[in-house]
Scaffold this motif. Structure first.
Motif, PDB file in Angstrom:
ATOM      1  N   ILE A 164       0.844  -1.190   0.000  1.00 47.80           N
ATOM      2  CA  ILE A 164       0.000   0.000   0.000  1.00 47.80           C
ATOM      3  C   ILE A 164       0.880   1.240   0.000  1.00 47.80           C
ATOM      4  CG2 ILE A 164      -1.921  -1.125   1.202  1.00 47.80           C
ATOM      5  CD1 ILE A 164      -1.071   0.420   3.736  1.00 47.80           C
ATOM      6  N   GLU A 165       0.336   2.328  -0.540  1.00 50.63           N
ATOM      7  CA  GLU A 165       0.948   3.658  -0.445  1.00 50.63           C
ATOM      8  C   GLU A 165      -0.170   4.652  -0.182  1.00 50.63           C
ATOM      9  OE1 GLU A 165       3.923   4.885  -3.345  1.00 50.63           O
ATOM     10  OE2 GLU A 165       4.028   2.812  -4.067  1.00 50.63           O
ATOM     11  N   THR A 166       0.071   5.597   0.693  1.00 48.29           N
ATOM     12  CA  THR A 166      -0.943   6.585   1.047  1.00 48.29           C
ATOM     13  C   THR A 166      -0.400   7.995   0.889  1.00 48.29           C
ATOM     14  OG1 THR A 166      -0.287   6.550   3.384  1.00 48.29           O
ATOM     15  CG2 THR A 166      -1.994   5.001   2.714  1.00 48.29           C
ATOM     16  N   GLY A 167      -1.329   8.951   0.915  1.00 48.87           N
ATOM     17  CA  GLY A 167      -0.921  10.350   0.963  1.00 48.87           C
ATOM     18  C   GLY A 167      -0.952  11.076  -0.356  1.00 48.87           C
ATOM     19  N   TYR A 168      -1.447  10.454  -1.420  1.00 48.42           N
ATOM     20  CA  TYR A 168      -1.505  11.135  -2.708  1.00 48.42           C
ATOM     21  C   TYR A 168      -2.718  12.060  -2.755  1.00 48.42           C
ATOM     22  CZ  TYR A 168       2.059   7.895  -4.308  1.00 48.42           C
ATOM     23  OH  TYR A 168       3.223   7.185  -4.449  1.00 48.42           O
ATOM     24  N   ALA A 169      -2.529  13.244  -3.324  1.00 51.88           N
ATOM     25  CA  ALA A 169      -3.593  14.241  -3.385  1.00 51.88           C
ATOM     26  C   ALA A 169      -4.757  13.743  -4.233  1.00 51.88           C
ATOM     27  CB  ALA A 169      -3.061  15.550  -3.951  1.00 51.88           C
ATOM     28  N   GLY A 170      -5.978  14.021  -3.781  1.00 50.02           N
ATOM     29  CA  GLY A 170      -7.168  13.517  -4.439  1.00 50.02           C
ATOM     30  C   GLY A 170      -7.381  14.020  -5.854  1.00 50.02           C
ATOM     31  N   ARG A 171      -6.749  15.107  -6.246  1.00 49.37           N
ATOM     32  CA  ARG A 171      -6.952  15.652  -7.590  1.00 49.37           C
ATOM     33  C   ARG A 171      -6.275  14.800  -8.661  1.00 49.37           C
ATOM     34  NH1 ARG A 171      -3.683  21.252  -7.987  1.00 49.37           N
ATOM     35  NH2 ARG A 171      -4.421  21.059 -10.140  1.00 49.37           N
ATOM     36  N   ASN A 172      -5.346  13.912  -8.270  1.00 49.97           N
ATOM     37  CA  ASN A 172      -4.590  13.110  -9.225  1.00 49.97           C
ATOM     38  C   ASN A 172      -5.367  11.867  -9.649  1.00 49.97           C
ATOM     39  OD1 ASN A 172      -2.139  14.737  -9.129  1.00 49.97           O
ATOM     40  ND2 ASN A 172      -1.885  13.942  -7.058  1.00 49.97           N
TER      41      ASN A 172
ATOM     42  N   MET B  71       5.747   1.929  -5.749  1.00 53.34           N
ATOM     43  CA  MET B  71       5.344   0.601  -6.206  1.00 53.34           C
ATOM     44  C   MET B  71       5.805   0.363  -7.640  1.00 53.34           C
ATOM     45  SD  MET B  71       1.479  -0.995  -6.045  1.00 53.34           S
ATOM     46  CE  MET B  71       1.241  -0.312  -4.392  1.00 53.34           C
ATOM     47  N   LYS B  72       5.544   1.322  -8.520  1.00 57.26           N
ATOM     48  CA  LYS B  72       5.985   1.202  -9.913  1.00 57.26           C
ATOM     49  C   LYS B  72       7.508   1.185  -9.994  1.00 57.26           C
ATOM     50  CE  LYS B  72       5.863   3.539 -14.401  1.00 57.26           C
ATOM     51  NZ  LYS B  72       7.337   3.626 -14.532  1.00 57.26           N
ATOM     52  N   TYR B  73       8.146   2.009  -9.184  1.00 58.68           N
ATOM     53  CA  TYR B  73       9.607   2.065  -9.192  1.00 58.68           C
ATOM     54  C   TYR B  73      10.199   0.700  -8.826  1.00 58.68           C
ATOM     55  CZ  TYR B  73      14.325   3.510  -7.808  1.00 58.68           C
ATOM     56  OH  TYR B  73      15.688   3.622  -7.675  1.00 58.68           O
ATOM     57  N   TRP B  74       9.656   0.076  -7.787  1.00 56.82           N
ATOM     58  CA  TRP B  74      10.159  -1.237  -7.365  1.00 56.82           C
ATOM     59  C   TRP B  74       9.920  -2.290  -8.430  1.00 56.82           C
ATOM     60  CZ3 TRP B  74       7.246  -0.754  -2.094  1.00 56.82           C
ATOM     61  CH2 TRP B  74       7.941   0.140  -1.276  1.00 56.82           C
ATOM     62  N   ILE B  75       8.727  -2.263  -9.030  1.00 52.80           N
ATOM     63  CA  ILE B  75       8.405  -3.259 -10.059  1.00 52.80           C
ATOM     64  C   ILE B  75       9.307  -3.070 -11.273  1.00 52.80           C
ATOM     65  CG2 ILE B  75       6.619  -4.103 -11.622  1.00 52.80           C
ATOM     66  CD1 ILE B  75       4.541  -3.184  -9.544  1.00 52.80           C
ATOM     67  N   HIS B  76       9.446  -1.822 -11.725  1.00 50.22           N
ATOM     68  CA  HIS B  76      10.204  -1.523 -12.937  1.00 50.22           C
ATOM     69  C   HIS B  76      11.683  -1.882 -12.779  1.00 50.22           C
ATOM     70  CE1 HIS B  76      10.872   0.405 -16.792  1.00 50.22           C
ATOM     71  NE2 HIS B  76      11.880   1.072 -16.276  1.00 50.22           N
ATOM     72  N   ARG B  77      12.224  -1.716 -11.588  1.00 50.30           N
ATOM     73  CA  ARG B  77      13.642  -2.006 -11.343  1.00 50.30           C
ATOM     74  C   ARG B  77      13.877  -3.460 -10.912  1.00 50.30           C
ATOM     75  NH1 ARG B  77      17.250   2.111 -10.796  1.00 50.30           N
ATOM     76  NH2 ARG B  77      18.465   0.840  -9.341  1.00 50.30           N
ATOM     77  N   GLY B  78      12.840  -4.257 -10.853  1.00 50.24           N
ATOM     78  CA  GLY B  78      12.989  -5.655 -10.512  1.00 50.24           C
ATOM     79  C   GLY B  78      13.384  -5.905  -9.074  1.00 50.24           C
TER      80      GLY B  78
END
Length: 254
Positions: A89-97, A108-115
């Motif tokens: 999980i990741e929290t804290g992203y602004a609702g407008r996004n 999460m994407k960074y970890w997946i993309h870098r294996g």
């Protein structure tokens, strides 16, 4: 209030390593087996989605948390397994996004993309006569970008029978994260909001504590999902043949 918030922070820090630990290779493989058993989708290792958590407007935040539904929110980005347990999980992203924009900027994407998640190496799909290796992947809705590790449905305007079957299979797996959000909000009504905390960091601790406590309760007292397919039911040869061709994978250009 400070005591209550410190308790929520303590719950997250103490429980996360045991009840929301990022899976290792063997655990990813077990998750993929559960997705295939329960939802008939091979090599799937998680469902990803975002959840808008209603909040009181944070001080000096302007309209950054005002979402498309016209209320202030913070976004919970989550990945769950086939049994309704949060894995990341990741929290804290602004609702407008948007969900897709949040995922592009996420760890999460960074970890997946870098294996760095120890995801298993590609393996053949079930019922694939060619035994071609196919990568393990996550599923998400149309708001997320298609990539070698993230599968999403076809747009509704270009559907034929093959694509409808594919979308159906993807939706069966993707609904697990929606059910997980529903379960955690049912257990912890604070997530139905608005969360009346004016400091973003403390609001994030509340959300993370609720998610890890959901895993705690589900692992100790929850009922496991049961396959909807009869044990003596043979796979549909036509559907398997269609999906076999549909899952031919060509690495996209990043």
């Amino acid at each position: 209030m400070l005591v209550r918030l410190s308790v929520r922070h303590w719950k997250w820090e103490v429980l996360k390593d045991k009840y929301m630990q990022v899976p290792n290779r063997e655990q990813w493989t077990a998750i993929a087996q559960r997705f295939e058993t329960l939802w008939n989708l091979p090599n799937c290792i998680g469902a990803i989605d975002g959840k808008h958590i209603r909040i009181e407007k944070f001080a000096n935040s302007g309209s950054s948390n005002l979402n498309y539904k016209s209320y202030h929110s913070t976004v919970l980005l989550a990945c769950c397994d086939a049994d309704g347990l949060f894995t990341m999980i990741e929290t804290g992203y602004a609702g407008r996004n948007s969900d897709g924009g949040i995922f592009r900027a996420s760890a999460m994407k960074y970890w997946i993309h870098r294996g760095e998640l120890d995801i298993p190496t590609p393996s053949p799909l079930t019922y694939d006569d060619n035994y071609s290796s196919f990568p393990y992947y996550f599923v998400a809705d149309e708001a997320f970008p298609l990539s070698r590790y993230l599968m999403r449905p076809y747009p509704q305007r270009v559907l034929d029978n093959v694509k409808r079957i594919y979308n159906y299979r993807i939706s069966r797996a993707r609904k697990t994260v929606e059910c997980t959000f529903g379960m955690v909000c049912e257990k912890f009504a604070v997530l139905n909001g608005p969360i009346r905390i004016r400091e973003p960091e403390n609001a994030n601790f509340v959300i993370k504590a609720a998610c890890v406590l959901h895993n705690y309760v589900r692992k100790l007292e929850g009922l496991p999902y049961v396959s909807t397919y009869p044990q003596d039911c043979e796979p549909n040869d036509h559907i398997d043949l269609v999906l076999r061709h549909q899952f031919l994978w060509v690495p996209p250009q990043d």
